[in-house]
Design an enzyme around this catalytic site. Structure first.
Site, PDB file in Angstrom:
ATOM      1  N   HIS A 263       7.981  -7.395  -2.939  1.00 53.24           N
ATOM      2  CA  HIS A 263       9.367  -7.642  -3.520  1.00 53.24           C
ATOM      3  C   HIS A 263       9.829  -6.779  -2.130  1.00 53.24           C
ATOM      4  O   HIS A 263      10.247  -6.426  -1.173  1.00 53.24           O
ATOM      5  CB  HIS A 263       9.563  -7.202  -4.848  1.00 53.24           C
ATOM      6  CG  HIS A 263       8.537  -5.422  -4.984  1.00 53.24           C
ATOM      7  ND1 HIS A 263       9.434  -4.592  -4.089  1.00 53.24           N
ATOM      8  CD2 HIS A 263       8.005  -5.241  -5.845  1.00 53.24           C
ATOM      9  CE1 HIS A 263       8.611  -3.153  -4.769  1.00 53.24           C
ATOM     10  NE2 HIS A 263       7.668  -4.205  -5.922  1.00 53.24           N
TER      11      HIS A 263
ATOM     12  N   HIS B 252       9.089  -3.926  -1.303  1.00 52.88           N
ATOM     13  CA  HIS B 252       8.544  -3.293  -0.001  1.00 52.88           C
ATOM     14  C   HIS B 252       9.027  -3.786   1.289  1.00 52.88           C
ATOM     15  O   HIS B 252       9.041  -3.292   2.386  1.00 52.88           O
ATOM     16  CB  HIS B 252       7.051  -4.672   0.203  1.00 52.88           C
ATOM     17  CG  HIS B 252       6.500  -3.756  -1.182  1.00 52.88           C
ATOM     18  ND1 HIS B 252       6.510  -5.279  -2.884  1.00 52.88           N
ATOM     19  CD2 HIS B 252       5.189  -3.354  -1.367  1.00 52.88           C
ATOM     20  CE1 HIS B 252       5.633  -4.483  -3.270  1.00 52.88           C
ATOM     21  NE2 HIS B 252       4.850  -3.210  -2.974  1.00 52.88           N
TER      22      HIS B 252
ATOM     23  N   CYS C 297      -5.381   7.161 -12.587  1.00 55.26           N
ATOM     24  CA  CYS C 297      -4.159   5.869 -12.522  1.00 55.26           C
ATOM     25  C   CYS C 297      -5.256   4.805 -11.338  1.00 55.26           C
ATOM     26  O   CYS C 297      -5.084   4.590 -10.945  1.00 55.26           O
ATOM     27  CB  CYS C 297      -2.960   6.283 -12.845  1.00 55.26           C
ATOM     28  SG  CYS C 297      -1.809   4.723 -12.700  1.00 55.26           S
TER      29      CYS C 297
ATOM     30  N   CYS D 101      -1.683   3.923  -9.857  1.00 59.37           N
ATOM     31  CA  CYS D 101      -1.244   4.149  -8.337  1.00 59.37           C
ATOM     32  C   CYS D 101      -2.468   4.591  -7.029  1.00 59.37           C
ATOM     33  O   CYS D 101      -2.606   5.173  -6.694  1.00 59.37           O
ATOM     34  CB  CYS D 101      -0.877   5.810  -9.159  1.00 59.37           C
ATOM     35  SG  CYS D 101       0.351   5.794  -9.991  1.00 59.37           S
TER      36      CYS D 101
ATOM     37  N   CYS E 282       0.963   7.203 -17.237  1.00 60.41           N
ATOM     38  CA  CYS E 282       1.295   8.080 -15.773  1.00 60.41           C
ATOM     39  C   CYS E 282       2.638   7.928 -15.431  1.00 60.41           C
ATOM     40  O   CYS E 282       3.608   6.651 -16.427  1.00 60.41           O
ATOM     41  CB  CYS E 282       0.698   7.064 -14.737  1.00 60.41           C
ATOM     42  SG  CYS E 282       1.426   6.729 -12.852  1.00 60.41           S
TER      43      CYS E 282
ATOM     44  N   HIS F 239       4.118   4.186 -13.875  1.00 60.85           N
ATOM     45  CA  HIS F 239       3.829   2.673 -14.401  1.00 60.85           C
ATOM     46  C   HIS F 239       3.455   2.883 -15.988  1.00 60.85           C
ATOM     47  O   HIS F 239       4.026   1.470 -16.088  1.00 60.85           O
ATOM     48  CB  HIS F 239       2.456   2.598 -13.663  1.00 60.85           C
ATOM     49  CG  HIS F 239       2.257   2.156 -12.245  1.00 60.85           C
ATOM     50  ND1 HIS F 239       1.935   3.488 -12.152  1.00 60.85           N
ATOM     51  CD2 HIS F 239       1.935   1.126 -11.592  1.00 60.85           C
ATOM     52  CE1 HIS F 239       1.775   2.694 -10.535  1.00 60.85           C
ATOM     53  NE2 HIS F 239       1.978   1.603 -10.349  1.00 60.85           N
TER      54      HIS F 239
ATOM     55  N   LYS G 234      12.250   1.560 -11.203  1.00 63.73           N
ATOM     56  CA  LYS G 234      12.053   1.800 -10.384  1.00 63.73           C
ATOM     57  C   LYS G 234      11.190   0.387 -10.292  1.00 63.73           C
ATOM     58  O   LYS G 234      10.865  -0.559 -10.878  1.00 63.73           O
ATOM     59  CB  LYS G 234      10.956   2.587  -9.915  1.00 63.73           C
ATOM     60  CG  LYS G 234      10.230   1.970  -8.276  1.00 63.73           C
ATOM     61  CD  LYS G 234       9.098   3.287  -8.214  1.00 63.73           C
ATOM     62  CE  LYS G 234       7.824   2.554  -6.916  1.00 63.73           C
ATOM     63  NZ  LYS G 234       6.851   1.939  -6.689  1.00 63.73           N
TER      64      LYS G 234
ATOM     65  N   LYS H  51       5.833  -4.978  -9.407  1.00 60.53           N
ATOM     66  CA  LYS H  51       6.138  -6.094 -10.136  1.00 60.53           C
ATOM     67  C   LYS H  51       5.270  -5.888 -11.483  1.00 60.53           C
ATOM     68  O   LYS H  51       5.558  -7.445 -12.738  1.00 60.53           O
ATOM     69  CB  LYS H  51       5.088  -6.730  -9.438  1.00 60.53           C
ATOM     70  CG  LYS H  51       5.256  -7.376  -8.518  1.00 60.53           C
ATOM     71  CD  LYS H  51       6.295  -8.996  -8.096  1.00 60.53           C
ATOM     72  CE  LYS H  51       6.337  -8.920  -6.856  1.00 60.53           C
ATOM     73  NZ  LYS H  51       7.138 -10.610  -7.206  1.00 60.53           N
TER      74      LYS H  51
END
Length: 783
Positions: free
Chosen positions: A283, A286, A392, A395, A409, A412, A565, A568
């Site tokens: 995405h 990145h 996690c 991560c 987390c 996430h 953040k 996906k």
């Protein structure tokens, strides 16, 4: 049409031959040298195999040999001219050759000689792999102080020339601006008569200059703001010089030879992105990091540096394994498909010019990881133990209590899993103090400052040893001495930066030589959520192995969507194609580097991107190009008029190049682009004020009109070069419209250091009115 390479290399002192000169000799088909016999002896002594045709070319026969040189340029791809002039093309021999090549539109490259610069740099004992040659500074105190002030935060070793009667005033200025404790050296006539080197603090050098009669030519070396380890110790240098002297070589030749040996090979500027998990397609989060790396490495290439840019994919671990299983696909097949159908195509579409793409499932990586791990085991840094605690999978990280929010987390927003395993541990705690000392001594090694402060606070809070293996699944690299376990995915992944360039290969192998040329990495670009891995675990791993740590870890901020953040898993990921299909690739690259300060969080906004596209790209840059080409077509028959120079634009361009280079090299991408676009606005203002459309109505003002149009075209030449690293597609189009590709050579080969040299475009060049660089946007598309 061939390229003329002009090399400043004194024919009587070829011990100063640089690595680039050696390469030029080996690759040239025709060589013109002052003394062809000495040239042949040079090749023999240095083991250079040259099959080139060689002619003598010196001041006495230069006129009669110009025809031979021109014919060679028409026949061969590369012609090498070796002159004795320190400034080739300024004094004989070489002046007429340069003039002929310019007149006939042959591309020209200049290779500066080593001589005093290289020798003084090496003998100073200061870092020699990264330096900036500044030459002579302005003579007046105020102008000199201003120049030194701009260099005061420079991280490279600085090299200056100075005349004897200005040494004291130079050192007074340096003391005032750099401080008395900054280290430096004064080298006097290193390849001539006096051959004297003095090292110490600037205060000590100043005191030395007060007690000496200043005679000869001086090269002054000053340590950068954040010194790295000295490349070669004074003892090593002195021993080498003595060894050559004992073999019957004069001290002058010994010094030159040592300088040559220590200057090669050139250290590549090495930059990496994180390697990305292949649990889904990329995405724009990145792409943000990868475009930043591409921008910076393209800029360093434009500076004439050797560059290596690495990106890749992280393909092991539970996260990837579970994603593959959820898609009823074996992990390796899942990775292969995503890499080839999603990751690599996206980087190609975004014009990412990476030199390598590492996959952690490649044998070159897995084999080197196992060798590295075995080495740490043999050194006693790995032991067996039990791990129990939260993990996690998103991560791929063992979590601390402070990393959780009500059992979830923080990154996430998902519950963590409790893990209980017998694993292998790395003695991370043993490197807490070395890491703290490292960041205290080298504050630039972790940036921005907020990131370094976070890392230091984390280290000061106490660090436990790290579990570096997993035993509850098998998708990963096998632990060499315990094949029932796989290497912890982060311990595996971090090593990619070094395995990709030859880590653990024998020093005399191709991989070992490449590692020596490339490592340590100059910049690791990472997201702030993976900072601890890169600024704590990674350098500790390298310290344990006795390998130099990276020079800089830079943690940029997050791209936010709806205040969260880009992700996906949270359905906030946006594919780059959703944006590039509407705005184009160049606008995508430009926007994310221009709109968001690199290092801070930033929200993507379709509206803001539309506004910047229209205002900055379409109206400022694109419209300037369209106006210029249209006016030259209308008023000059499509042919570039005679050379002219606007002192205001030329002066502003010099400042723009200086400011942009400093900002971009410091990863202030927004600041660098801003300075370039300010110059673009100034050129637009120049056209508006000069009103060429009004001047054109008066035939008696034809010379004035031509000057306006030439100055505008020359400004666009500079803008094309400066904006190429961030907008390679549109700037190449502009380069072609200006006819510069035929007269000045390829855009990507233009040097940042030469941009501000005014009047480079050739009069009489055909100017083309091509398609609009940034056309009007269609109505907003939903994404």
């Amino acid at each position: 049409m061939g390229t003329l390479i002009v090399a400043a290399a004194p024919i009587g002192n070829f011990g100063d031959a640089t690595t680039r000169l050696r390469a030029a000799i080996e690759s040239s088909q025709f060589v013109a040298a002052e003394d062809s016999r000495k040239f042949a002896r040079l090749c023999s002594d240095l083991g250079i195999e040259s099959k080139a045709k060689v002619i003598s070319f010196f001041e006495g026969n230069e006129r009669e040999r110009l025809g031979d040189l021109e014919r060679a340029l028409n026949e061969f791809d590369q012609v090498l001219l070796i002159t004795d002039s320190g400034m080739p093309g300024v004094s004989d021999p070489g002046y007429r050759a340069i003039s002929m090549a310019l007149e006939k539109n042959f591309p020209i490259q200049v290779l500066p000689g080593a001589s005093a610069v290289t020798t003084a740099l090496i003998l100073s004992g200061l870092p020699s792999d990264r330096f900036a040659f500044e030459g002579f500074l302005p003579r007046t105190d105020i102008a000199r102080d201003r120049a030194l002030e701009e260099l005061s935060q420079e991280v490279r070793t600085l090299v200056f020339f100075e005349a004897p009667h200005r040494i004291n005033s130079f050192l007074e200025s340096a003391l005032k601006i750099f401080g008395p404790e900054r280290r430096g050296a004064i080298c006097r006539e290193m390849t001539k008569t006096y051959e004297e080197t003095v090292r110490g603090t600037l205060q000590e050098l100043f005191e030395w200059s007060q007690s000496k009669e200043m005679l000869g030519e001086f090269t002054i070396v000053v340590n950068g703001f954040n010194p790295q380890e000295v490349s070669h110790s004074e003892t090593e240098i002195a021993d080498l010089v003595k060894r050559y002297e004992s073999a019957g070589i004069s001290r002058k030749e010994a010094i030159a030879t040592v300088a040559f040996l220590m200057a090669a090979p050139e250290k590549s500027f090495y930059l990496t992105t994180p390697i990305y998990y292949v649990n889904d397609a990329p995405h724009i989060g990145h792409a943000y990091t990868t475009v930043a790396g591409d921008f910076l490495t393209r800029w360093h290439r434009q500076k004439g540096e050797s560059v290596w840019y690495l990106t890749g994919t992280d393909e092991h671990g539970q996260k990837v394994m579970r994603t593959a299983e959820a898609n009823n696909t074996p992990p390796q097949q899942w990775c292969d498909r995503l890499v080839e159908s999603a990751w690599k195509p996206v980087w190609r579409d975004l014009e990412i010019a990476n030199d390598d793409f590492i996959r952690t499932t490649e044998s070159r990586h897995t084999e080197r990881v196992q060798k590295f791990l075995t080495g740490l085991m043999e050194k006693g840094f790995i032991y067996e133990g039990n791990y129990e605690g939260p993990y996690c999978v998103g991560c791929e990280e063992f979590k601390l209590p402070g990393d959780l929010d009500e059992g979830k987390c923080k990154i996430h927003s998902k519950p963590v899993e409790m893990v209980k395993e017998t694993n292998w541990f790395f003695k991370l705690s043993a490197f807490v103090q070395p890491l703290l000392d490292h960041y205290k001594k080298n504050p630039d090694a972790c940036q921005p400052d907020s990131a370094r402060n976070e890392v230091v606070a984390f280290l000061e809070g106490g660090v436990s040893d790290l579990s570096i293996s997993r035993s509850t699944f098998d998708w990963g690299i096998k632990v060499p001495w315990d094949v029932k376990q796989v290497v912890y995915v982060w311990f595996d992944a971090l090593l990619n930066y070094a395995t990709a360039v030859g880590l653990t290969d024998p020093a005399d192998s191709e991989g070992g030589k490449f590692f020596a040329k490339t490592w340590p990495a100059d910049v690791h670009l990472v997201g702030k959520d993976i900072l601890r891995f890169h600024a704590v675990i990674w350098p500790a791993m390298l310290m344990a192995a006795g390998i130099p740590v990276p020079r800089k870890v830079f943690a940029h901020g997050w791209l936010l969507v709806g205040g969260e953040k880009m992700s996906k898993s949270k359905l906030t990921g946006i594919a780059p194609s959703d944006i590039t299909s509407h705005f184009g690739v160049d606008a995508f690259r430009y926007y994310f580097m221009r709109a968001i300060p690199f290092g801070s969080d930033g929200s993507f906004s379709w509206e803001d991107m539309s506004a910047r596209y229209t205002s900055e790209l379409a109206n400022d840059f694109g419209n300037l190009a369209s106006r210029l080409t249209a006016m030259i077509e209308k008023y000059c028959g499509g042919v570039l008029p005679e050379r002219a120079q606007s002192s205001e634009l030329a002066s502003s361009l010099e400042k723009t190049v200086r400011v942009a280079d400093k900002a971009i090299c410091a990863l202030d991408f927004q600041g660098g682009i801003n300075s370039i676009m300010e110059f673009c606005k100034e050129v637009n203002g120049y056209v508006t004020i000069k009103e060429p459309w009004v001047v054109a109505k008066d035939p008696t003002r034809k010379a004035e009109l031509d000057a306006i149009l030439y100055n505008t075209a020359e400004s666009l030449r500079a803008l094309a070069i400066l904006l190429y690293p961030i907008m390679p597609i549109s700037t190449k189009k502009l380069w072609g419209y200006l006819g510069a590709d035929k007269t000045l050579g390829e855009l990507e080969k233009q040097k940042i250091s030469d941009v501000a040299n005014w009047a480079q475009l050739h009069p009489g060049t055909k100017i083309s009115k091509g398609e609009i660089l940034f056309p009007r946007l269609e109505e907003k598309q939903e994404i």
